[in-house]
Design an enzyme around this catalytic site. Structure first.
Site, PDB file in Angstrom:
ATOM      1  N   HIS A 129      60.461  14.287  83.736  1.00  0.00           N
ATOM      2  CA  HIS A 129      60.985  15.931  83.432  1.00  0.00           C
ATOM      3  C   HIS A 129      61.268  16.227  82.089  1.00  0.00           C
ATOM      4  O   HIS A 129      62.050  15.215  81.755  1.00  0.00           O
ATOM      5  CB  HIS A 129      61.823  17.124  84.650  1.00  0.00           C
ATOM      6  N   HIS A 153      55.571  31.862  87.223  1.00  0.00           N
ATOM      7  CA  HIS A 153      55.683  30.718  88.191  1.00  0.00           C
ATOM      8  C   HIS A 153      54.963  31.555  89.739  1.00  0.00           C
ATOM      9  O   HIS A 153      54.207  30.129  90.536  1.00  0.00           O
ATOM     10  CB  HIS A 153      56.946  30.116  88.899  1.00  0.00           C
ATOM     11  N   ARG A 228      64.187  38.914  72.353  1.00  0.00           N
ATOM     12  CA  ARG A 228      63.731  37.925  72.851  1.00  0.00           C
ATOM     13  C   ARG A 228      64.807  37.313  73.749  1.00  0.00           C
ATOM     14  O   ARG A 228      66.039  36.710  73.244  1.00  0.00           O
ATOM     15  CB  ARG A 228      63.563  36.929  71.676  1.00  0.00           C
ATOM     16  N   CYS A 275      61.677  35.852  65.524  1.00  0.00           N
ATOM     17  CA  CYS A 275      61.870  34.900  66.144  1.00  0.00           C
ATOM     18  C   CYS A 275      61.084  33.816  65.712  1.00  0.00           C
ATOM     19  O   CYS A 275      59.695  33.522  64.399  1.00  0.00           O
ATOM     20  CB  CYS A 275      61.193  35.303  67.440  1.00  0.00           C
ATOM     21  N   TYR A 413      61.786  24.805  69.399  1.00  0.00           N
ATOM     22  CA  TYR A 413      61.626  25.586  68.416  1.00  0.00           C
ATOM     23  C   TYR A 413      62.429  23.869  67.391  1.00  0.00           C
ATOM     24  O   TYR A 413      63.409  24.156  66.548  1.00  0.00           O
ATOM     25  CB  TYR A 413      63.346  26.267  68.464  1.00  0.00           C
TER      26      TYR A 413
END
Length: 573
Positions: A129, A153, A228, A275, A413
């Protein structure tokens, strides 16, 4: 927020014992067997080899939706196993109580979760994970409150992947109890949005304005300023709002909204926010990347007013000597997921404390209270820096020797080589994005538009901006695919869109709009219009996307291109 690996369901290749307490050990030992040394070299190569990595389906926390999976690889692997080991008929799934599920909350005991009445063992995924041990917070409980944060999901392939982990059913009594505790939609209190916005994600909400209206105004109206969000929009009571400043030797400082407004001088700047994923859709055309499919409008320009971060840090006890140990200023938002994890980011100390850095703790946007979607009641505005560091709904500021440990600072990022993929990426090897590169794009005409031959000319409009306070000094435009170039007229003022005075060196925080009217080539049936910008450090945009492609689709700033058809007048046909 669970990144689920497609594990080969043990129940598919061996019969499940109908006795509950005999089934559990066989299933929960999957992770132990997966990673333990085995006398069978074939077993090790199958579990550890590169093929299982193709069967990855995941969502990197908060980035808005990062999924990678390889269904056809998985089916091929299944076929291989079937040839080796015959499939026996699987009896009905056993029934487990909530108490039994809750007992599986660690790697030693197995990690189980429930979803819509099913019981699932995800033990063997925990080690992979990307959010670390955070996944264990869902162990032994219901998955739905976690999944409610990200609508992705509910997609069919994600549910199919989860089904491979199924080991049982929740008892009817416990399911009834669970259904009584209905988790409310964490996005139900999100603000209303302007219907003109192009939505990239509903939960969390991410949207951009149509390009053709983006450059209608030098100052972007708040309603169509790109949105965002990484998490649900928090509801903050301005009367009880508190901003905490920690990390300095002299102690901490707590400010109410009123104190922030009255105890510090109010400063106003005009700054563009962009962004990191702006124009990601162009990278997707080269090779699919992971992230929201932003067009060219994940960028907007506004006036921001508030207290300077520098002034607040000085009031909290910051002294020049602190720069000997402090290197970063961390920010924590009030937006959080169901685990209580808040959005976080950090910027270098020298940017935060600089008199020319113009970092604001902003409480006004375009002359009004900051709207809920943009950080009400207080957000950080870090001009010249990627939008991800401009933390909204600001709750805490921490002066530190270290960067923020937030997922969005450490595992998102960041830019990588075109040759780096999800099997080889090492997020620690790349610095977090701060200043953004030179950028420009064409907002009108749009790609695929038609112009009449009788018009004899075409007018091209767009925006240009560079990070780090570097001023855009030129925009070149071509109507023949880059063979010949013309210089566009720059505009940088709210009044009449004329070119305003140059900002102080290193403080060109706002974009420049530009325009060019060019004659239509006599023989052309189609125009390929291209733009590229140059800043005062003579940084220029790269000409194509492939050399700057990266697996997260960030920093997309190649020459922008649109194709326009020339329509012959009916009278001439």
């Amino acid at each position: 927020m669970l990144l689920l690996r497609r594990c080969h369901n043990l129940t598919r290749f061996a019969p499940l014992n109908t006795q509950r307490h005999q089934v559990a050990p066989a299933v929960t030992s999957c992770a132990v067997r997966l990673w333990s040394s085995s006398s069978s070299e074939d077993h090790r190569s199958y579990q550890r080899g590169p093929r299982w990595r193709h069967a990855l389906a995941g969502l990197l926390a908060g980035t808005g939706a990062v999924l990678a999976y390889g269904l056809h690889h998985h089916k091929a692997e299944q076929a291989d196993l079937v040839r080796v080991q015959p499939i026996e008929k699987t009896p009905a799934f056993p029934i487990f109580t909530q108490e039994e599920v809750t007992s599986h909350r660690s790697l030693e005991d197995g990690v189980w979760v429930t979803y819509k009445g099913g019981v699932y063992d995800i033990t063997d995924f925990v080690a992979m994970h990307p959010g670390g041990d955070k996944i264990l917070l869902a162990a032994g409980g219901d998955l739905e409150p976690f999944w409610a944060l990200y609508a992705v999901h509910s997609q069919e392939h994600v549910l199919e992947i989860l089904s491979e982990y199924k080991v049982g059913e929740l008892s009817a009594e416990d399911l009834k109890k669970q259904q009584k505790v209905e988790s409310s939609d964490p996005y139900s209190s999100d603000p209303k949005r302007h219907p003109v916005l192009h939505i990239n994600s509903l939960k969390p909400f991410n949207a951009e304005p149509p390009p053709e209206i983006l450059t209608d105004s030098y100052i972007t109206p708040s309603a169509i300023f790109f949105k965002r969000n990484h998490l649900p929009v928090p509801q903050v009571d301005p009367a009880s709002y508190k901003l905490h400043v920690d990390g300095l030797p002299g102690g901490s400082l707590t400010l109410s909204l009123e104190e922030l407004k009255t105890q510090f001088p109010k400063h106003t700047i005009t700054a563009t926010l962009q962004c990191a994923g702006n124009r990601r859709s162009e990278m997707n055309k080269v090779k699919q990347v992971k992230g929201l499919n932003w067009g060219i409008a994940a960028i907007s320009n506004a006036t921001w007013s508030g207290a300077k971060l520098r002034d607040v840090l000085l009031a909290a006890g910051y002294r020049p000597d602190d720069a000997q140990w402090a290197r970063h200023v961390q920010f924590e938002g009030l937006d959080k997921d169901v685990t209580g994890t808040t959005y976080g980011a950090s910027i270098p100390l020298n940017k935060a404390i600089s008199e020319e850095g113009d970092v604001l703790l902003a409480y006004e946007m375009n002359g009004e209270d900051i709207p809920a979607d943009h950080g009400y009641p207080v957000r950080v505005v870090v001009p010249g820096t990627v939008g991800a560091r401009n933390v909204k709904w600001l709750g805490k500021i921490i002066v530190s020797a270290d960067e923020s440990s937030s997922h969005w600072q450490q595992n998102d990022y960041k830019g990588f080589s075109p040759g780096t993929d999800w099997d080889t990426v090492d997020f620690k090897s790349a610095p977090a994005i701060q200043e953004l590169p030179i950028q420009s794009a064409i907002t009108t005409p749009s790609d695929g538009a038609m112009v009449n031959r009788s018009s004899e000319e075409v007018t091209v409009k767009g925006y240009a901006w560079s990070g780090g306070g570097r001023e855009v000094v030129r925009v070149d435009v071509s109507v023949d695919g880059g063979k010949t170039w013309q210089v566009a007229e720059l505009k940088s003022s709210e009044k009449g869109q004329e070119l305003g005075p140059s900002p102080p060196p290193g403080r060109a925080w706002a974009w420049k709009l530009w325009e060019l009217t060019a004659p239509l080539p006599a023989e052309a049936q189609e125009l390929e219009i291209v733009c590229k910008a140059v800043d005062n450090s003579y940084n220029m945009q790269p000409d194509t996307v492939p050399p700057i492609w990266n697996l997260r689709g960030v920093l997309s700033n190649a020459w922008h291109r649109v194709k326009v058809k020339i329509r012959e007048d009916e009278s001439e046909e």
